[in-house]
Scaffold this motif. Structure first.
Motif, mmCIF file in Angstrom:
data_model
loop_
_atom_site.group_PDB
_atom_site.id
_atom_site.type_symbol
_atom_site.label_atom_id
_atom_site.label_comp_id
_atom_site.label_asym_id
_atom_site.label_seq_id
_atom_site.Cartn_x
_atom_site.Cartn_y
_atom_site.Cartn_z
ATOM 1 N N VAL A 54 1.877 -6.022 6.194
ATOM 2 C CA VAL A 54 0.730 -5.307 5.631
ATOM 3 C C VAL A 54 1.247 -4.007 5.034
ATOM 4 N N MET A 55 0.833 -3.720 3.785
ATOM 5 C CA MET A 55 1.240 -2.487 3.121
ATOM 6 C C MET A 55 0.015 -1.817 2.514
ATOM 7 N N GLN A 56 0.126 -0.509 2.299
ATOM 8 C CA GLN A 56 -0.968 0.251 1.710
ATOM 9 C C GLN A 56 -0.515 0.803 0.374
ATOM 10 N N GLY A 57 -1.408 0.732 -0.621
ATOM 11 C CA GLY A 57 -1.063 1.222 -1.944
ATOM 12 C C GLY A 57 -2.301 1.525 -2.768
ATOM 13 N N THR A 58 -2.062 1.849 -4.035
ATOM 14 C CA THR A 58 -3.123 2.236 -4.960
ATOM 15 C C THR A 58 -3.230 1.199 -6.066
ATOM 16 N N VAL A 59 -4.459 0.830 -6.421
ATOM 17 C CA VAL A 59 -4.676 -0.122 -7.513
ATOM 18 C C VAL A 59 -4.370 0.576 -8.835
ATOM 19 N N VAL A 60 -3.459 -0.006 -9.630
ATOM 20 C CA VAL A 60 -3.093 0.587 -10.915
ATOM 21 C C VAL A 60 -3.561 -0.261 -12.092
ATOM 22 N N SER A 61 -3.981 -1.507 -11.838
ATOM 23 C CA SER A 61 -4.485 -2.352 -12.913
ATOM 24 C C SER A 61 -5.450 -3.370 -12.336
ATOM 25 N N ASP A 62 -6.568 -3.589 -13.057
ATOM 26 C CA ASP A 62 -7.528 -4.618 -12.644
ATOM 27 C C ASP A 62 -7.956 -5.473 -13.835
ATOM 28 N N ASN A 63 -7.078 -5.608 -14.826
ATOM 29 C CA ASN A 63 -7.418 -6.350 -16.040
ATOM 30 C C ASN A 63 -7.470 -7.855 -15.824
ATOM 31 N N LEU A 64 -6.720 -8.376 -14.880
ATOM 32 C CA LEU A 64 -6.635 -9.817 -14.680
ATOM 33 C C LEU A 64 -7.809 -10.326 -13.861
ATOM 34 N N ASP A 65 -8.097 -11.616 -13.979
ATOM 35 C CA ASP A 65 -9.198 -12.227 -13.238
ATOM 36 C C ASP A 65 -8.743 -12.546 -11.816
ATOM 37 N N LYS A 66 -9.459 -12.034 -10.811
ATOM 38 C CA LYS A 66 -9.180 -12.235 -9.395
ATOM 39 C C LYS A 66 -7.816 -11.702 -8.972
ATOM 40 N N THR A 67 -7.294 -10.742 -9.716
ATOM 41 C CA THR A 67 -5.986 -10.163 -9.402
ATOM 42 C C THR A 67 -6.022 -8.664 -9.655
ATOM 43 N N VAL A 68 -5.409 -7.913 -8.761
ATOM 44 C CA VAL A 68 -5.191 -6.483 -8.988
ATOM 45 C C VAL A 68 -3.706 -6.208 -8.803
ATOM 46 N N VAL A 69 -3.217 -5.197 -9.506
ATOM 47 C CA VAL A 69 -1.831 -4.775 -9.341
ATOM 48 C C VAL A 69 -1.849 -3.513 -8.497
ATOM 49 N N VAL A 70 -1.101 -3.549 -7.392
ATOM 50 C CA VAL A 70 -1.099 -2.463 -6.421
ATOM 51 C C VAL A 70 0.271 -1.809 -6.406
ATOM 52 N N ARG A 71 0.292 -0.462 -6.542
ATOM 53 C CA ARG A 71 1.553 0.277 -6.463
ATOM 54 C C ARG A 71 1.728 0.790 -5.041
ATOM 55 N N VAL A 72 2.834 0.397 -4.399
ATOM 56 C CA VAL A 72 3.140 0.825 -3.036
ATOM 57 C C VAL A 72 4.277 1.834 -3.111
ATOM 58 N N ASP A 73 4.020 3.051 -2.624
ATOM 59 C CA ASP A 73 5.027 4.116 -2.623
ATOM 60 C C ASP A 73 5.694 4.166 -1.261
ATOM 61 N N ARG A 74 6.988 4.467 -1.264
ATOM 62 C CA ARG A 74 7.694 4.679 -0.008
ATOM 63 C C ARG A 74 8.618 5.872 -0.161
ATOM 64 N N ARG A 75 8.860 6.552 0.945
ATOM 65 C CA ARG A 75 9.743 7.719 0.944
ATOM 66 C C ARG A 75 10.852 7.465 1.947
ATOM 67 N N PHE A 76 12.069 7.823 1.577
ATOM 68 C CA PHE A 76 13.189 7.673 2.487
ATOM 69 C C PHE A 76 14.214 8.759 2.200
ATOM 70 N N MET A 77 15.087 8.972 3.149
ATOM 71 C CA MET A 77 16.101 9.999 2.993
ATOM 72 C C MET A 77 17.400 9.368 2.484
ATOM 73 N N HIS A 78 18.001 10.014 1.485
ATOM 74 C CA HIS A 78 19.262 9.541 0.936
ATOM 75 C C HIS A 78 20.339 9.699 2.014
ATOM 76 N N ARG A 79 21.171 8.663 2.167
ATOM 77 C CA ARG A 79 22.151 8.676 3.250
ATOM 78 C C ARG A 79 23.194 9.771 3.096
ATOM 79 N N LEU A 80 23.631 10.014 1.863
ATOM 80 C CA LEU A 80 24.698 10.985 1.639
ATOM 81 C C LEU A 80 24.165 12.390 1.393
ATOM 82 N N TYR A 81 23.181 12.506 0.515
ATOM 83 C CA TYR A 81 22.710 13.824 0.095
ATOM 84 C C TYR A 81 21.568 14.367 0.940
ATOM 85 N N LYS A 82 21.020 13.550 1.853
ATOM 86 C CA LYS A 82 19.948 13.985 2.766
ATOM 87 C C LYS A 82 18.721 14.516 2.042
ATOM 88 N N LYS A 83 18.459 14.007 0.864
ATOM 89 C CA LYS A 83 17.292 14.422 0.096
ATOM 90 C C LYS A 83 16.237 13.314 0.193
#
Length: 75
Positions: free
Chosen positions: A5-34
């Motif tokens: 299960v993932m949570q996201g934002t609907v970015v397109s609803d042009n298709l019939d019975k379909t939505v496009v959902v953008r799922v964002d994730r945040r993580f820390m870079h292994r080397l640069y710690k950003k």
């Protein structure tokens, strides 16, 4: 096996019975710690065409419905 299960934002609803959902994730870079933001778009099944652009929804893994669509909106 539990379904993913993932949570996201609907970015397109042009298709019939379909939505496009953008799922964002945040993580820390292994080397640069950003903290880095990455996003991915998923085509999800919306049986009643009830969700519009900007809605925050949860999607759940399901059986393949079409070539690109193996997620369904659960709310």
């Amino acid at each position: 096996m539990p379904k993913r299960v993932m949570q996201g934002t609907v970015v397109s609803d042009n298709l019939d019975k379909t939505v496009v959902v953008r799922v964002d994730r945040r993580f820390m870079h292994r080397l640069y710690k950003k903290v880095i933001r990455r996003s991915k778009r998923y085509a999800a099944h919306d049986e009643k065409n009830s969700f519009k652009i900007g809605d925050v929804v949860q999607i759940q893994e399901c059986r393949p419905i079409s070539k690109r669509k193996c997620w369904e909106v659960i709310g």
